[in-house]
Write an enzyme that holds these catalytic residues in place. Structure first.
Site, PDB file in Angstrom:
ATOM      1  N   ARG A   1      76.351  42.933  54.772  1.00  0.00           N
ATOM      2  CA  ARG A   1      77.201  43.624  55.703  1.00  0.00           C
ATOM      3  C   ARG A   1      76.429  44.901  56.119  1.00  0.00           C
ATOM      4  O   ARG A   1      75.486  45.490  55.403  1.00  0.00           O
ATOM      5  CB  ARG A   1      78.778  43.872  55.384  1.00  0.00           C
ATOM      6  CG  ARG A   1      78.923  44.218  53.943  1.00  0.00           C
ATOM      7  CD  ARG A   1      79.833  44.893  53.613  1.00  0.00           C
ATOM      8  NE  ARG A   1      80.015  46.089  54.448  1.00  0.00           N
ATOM      9  CZ  ARG A   1      79.209  47.159  54.055  1.00  0.00           C
ATOM     10  NH1 ARG A   1      78.622  47.228  52.856  1.00  0.00           N
ATOM     11  NH2 ARG A   1      79.262  48.464  54.851  1.00  0.00           N
TER      12      ARG A   1
ATOM     13  N   ALA B   1      75.368  47.428  59.608  1.00  0.00           N
ATOM     14  CA  ALA B   1      74.606  47.225  60.848  1.00  0.00           C
ATOM     15  C   ALA B   1      72.981  47.012  60.584  1.00  0.00           C
ATOM     16  O   ALA B   1      72.499  45.901  60.818  1.00  0.00           O
ATOM     17  CB  ALA B   1      74.908  48.182  61.788  1.00  0.00           C
TER      18      ALA B   1
ATOM     19  N   ASP C   1      77.843  51.136  64.256  1.00  0.00           N
ATOM     20  CA  ASP C   1      77.592  49.675  64.323  1.00  0.00           C
ATOM     21  C   ASP C   1      76.859  49.450  65.730  1.00  0.00           C
ATOM     22  O   ASP C   1      75.908  48.916  65.848  1.00  0.00           O
ATOM     23  CB  ASP C   1      78.790  48.874  64.105  1.00  0.00           C
ATOM     24  CG  ASP C   1      79.169  48.820  62.859  1.00  0.00           C
ATOM     25  OD1 ASP C   1      78.664  48.091  61.717  1.00  0.00           O
ATOM     26  OD2 ASP C   1      80.076  49.749  62.531  1.00  0.00           O
TER      27      ASP C   1
ATOM     28  N   ASN D   1      82.417  52.260  65.181  1.00  0.00           N
ATOM     29  CA  ASN D   1      82.312  52.156  63.824  1.00  0.00           C
ATOM     30  C   ASN D   1      83.582  51.376  63.363  1.00  0.00           C
ATOM     31  O   ASN D   1      84.454  50.997  63.800  1.00  0.00           O
ATOM     32  CB  ASN D   1      82.117  53.551  63.304  1.00  0.00           C
ATOM     33  CG  ASN D   1      81.561  53.678  61.937  1.00  0.00           C
ATOM     34  OD1 ASN D   1      80.567  52.974  61.611  1.00  0.00           O
ATOM     35  ND2 ASN D   1      82.199  54.301  61.054  1.00  0.00           N
TER      36      ASN D   1
HETATM   37  O1  MRU Z   1      82.029  45.247  58.706  1.00  0.00           O
HETATM   38  P1  MRU Z   1      81.065  45.737  58.023  1.00  0.00           P
HETATM   39  O2  MRU Z   1      81.151  46.039  56.449  1.00  0.00           O
HETATM   40  O3  MRU Z   1      79.675  45.140  58.226  1.00  0.00           O
HETATM   41  O4  MRU Z   1      81.098  47.139  58.796  1.00  0.00           O
HETATM   42  C1  MRU Z   1      79.805  47.955  59.022  1.00  0.00           C
HETATM   43  C2  MRU Z   1      80.044  49.075  58.368  1.00  0.00           C
HETATM   44  O5  MRU Z   1      79.367  49.294  57.387  1.00  0.00           O
HETATM   45  C3  MRU Z   1      80.507  50.259  59.018  1.00  0.00           C
HETATM   46  O6  MRU Z   1      80.917  50.341  60.198  1.00  0.00           O
HETATM   47  C4  MRU Z   1      79.556  51.382  58.881  1.00  0.00           C
HETATM   48  O7  MRU Z   1      80.122  52.507  58.871  1.00  0.00           O
HETATM   49  C5  MRU Z   1      78.542  51.762  59.840  1.00  0.00           C
HETATM   50  S1  MRU Z   1      77.151  50.365  59.381  1.00  0.00           S
HETATM   51  C6  MRU Z   1      76.278  51.039  58.367  1.00  0.00           C
END
Ligand code: MRU
Length: 340
Positions: A49, A51, A236, A246
């Site tokens: 997981r 982005a 994201d 985000n």
């Molecule tokens: O649903 P996820 O765990 O894939 O969420 C993404 C994230 O890790 C966050 O939203 C993050 O703050 C941005 S992507 C590094």
């Protein structure tokens, strides 16, 4: 530690190797995925997981498809393209996933080895971008409170687990800590899947960074109480006008930060800014399964069958964002909000 990687024949591959983030922080286990369906399942269930790492996984997934089907005939190429499309759409919000898939696909004419080389390039360039963005962010915020180290608040997980080597927002935090400019991090737990409690705390503890965990609803209260000098978060997808998608819970932190004149800084690779998404209303916010909210782990915390609202992300309007820091620049989409 391998977080997103490739295994060749000598290692029992071809396979995509993932650190299974569902098992953290209590167990370190790796998945050795030999089909694109398995990679898609790992993406959907959040074994992998974040982005930027979704982009790297998508690219390696295309390399896996190219190795399995070959690229020598139109039938084989069509099979690779079909699997690539399924990878690109496995989750809708994070823009790097489809970008990583597209980059790897563009190398298809060169055969499986060229696709793999492109996937490795996606990973390497992501790491370089992280180091640059994290360093630029540390330089931007380190003197916010002259004479004393900073207290930062963060949400979700933006360390190497999510973003590859270096980290983005958490990368800046690690940099500030290494340079003696950080007093403490408040990590929001990030319900429903607890990426803050499970993953950010694990990364902070491993790096020896002083931190405290708080429930998500304590984040705005901490900001209002003067416990936070800067909010550092990832993204994201960022719309062309600077609206930021985000992890769910980010928007309330931005509102609280604006009200208390605390800088709210987003750290993300430039590729997260999507020119094809004009504003935040154009961002598709993923809605996830009901059981994520009905329970914590395997423990049901409400009545079985309770109807649920479970958006995985929220959108913070550009006017609440002090700065968006990438490997290329510091961008204040609404200059009135740029009070760093
Ligand atoms: O649903 P996820 O765990 O894939 O969420 C993404 C994230 O890790 C966050 O939203 C993050 O703050 C941005 S992507 C590094």
């Amino acid at each position: 530690m391998r977080i997103v990687d490739w295994a060749d024949e000598a290692e029992g591959g071809p396979a995509v190797v993932l650190l299974d983030q569902r098992a953290l922080p209590h167990r370190t286990a790796h998945l050795h995925l030999t089909s694109v369906d398995e990679v898609i399942d790992a993406i959907r269930t959040l074994a992998v997981r974040g982005a930027p790492n979704l982009g790297v996984t998508g690219a390696y997934g295309v390399a896996l498809a190219a190795h399995r089907h070959g690229t020598a005939t139109p039938v084989a190429v069509a099979a690779v393209r079909a699997e690539a499309e399924a990878l690109a759409t496995a989750r809708p919000t994070a823009v790097p996933l489809s970008l990583g898939v597209r980059r790897a696909l563009a190398a298809l004419d060169g055969g499986p080895a060229a696709v793999l080389a492109e996937a490795r390039a996606v990973a390497a360039e992501g790491a370089a971008a992280n180091h640059a963005a994290a360093g630029r962010t540390a330089d931007l915020v380190r003197d916010l409170r002259p004479g004393r180290p900073l207290r930062a608040l963060t949400v979700c997980n933006t360390g190497p687990l999510a973003t590859g080597e270096g980290g983005t927002a958490l990368g800046a935090i690690l940099r500030l800590h290494a340079e003696g400019d950080l007093a403490e991090v408040l990590a929001c737990e990030t319900r429903p899947l607890l990426q803050g409690a499970r993953l950010t705390v694990w990364e902070l503890a491993n790096a020896g960074v002083p931190h405290r965990l708080c429930v998500d609803s304590a984040g705005p209260a901490a900001i209002a109480s003067g416990l936070v000098d800067v909010v550092l978060a990832g993204a994201d997808r960022i719309a062309a006008n600077g609206d930021v998608a985000n992890k769910i819970g980010t928007y309330m932190l931005a509102c609280a930060a604006a009200r208390s004149a605390v800088p709210f800084v987003i750290v993300a690779p430039e590729e997260t800014i999507d020119p094809g998404t004009p504003t935040g209303v154009d961002i598709v916010v993923e809605e996830r399964g009901d059981d994520e909210v009905r329970g914590i782990g395997d423990t049901l915390v409400t009545l079985p069958g309770t109807p649920v609202y479970n958006p995985a992300f929220d959108v913070t309007p550009a006017e609440l964002v002090t700065a968006i820091v990438t490997e290329n620049r510091v961008w204040s989409p609404t200059p009135a909000a740029s009070h760093v």
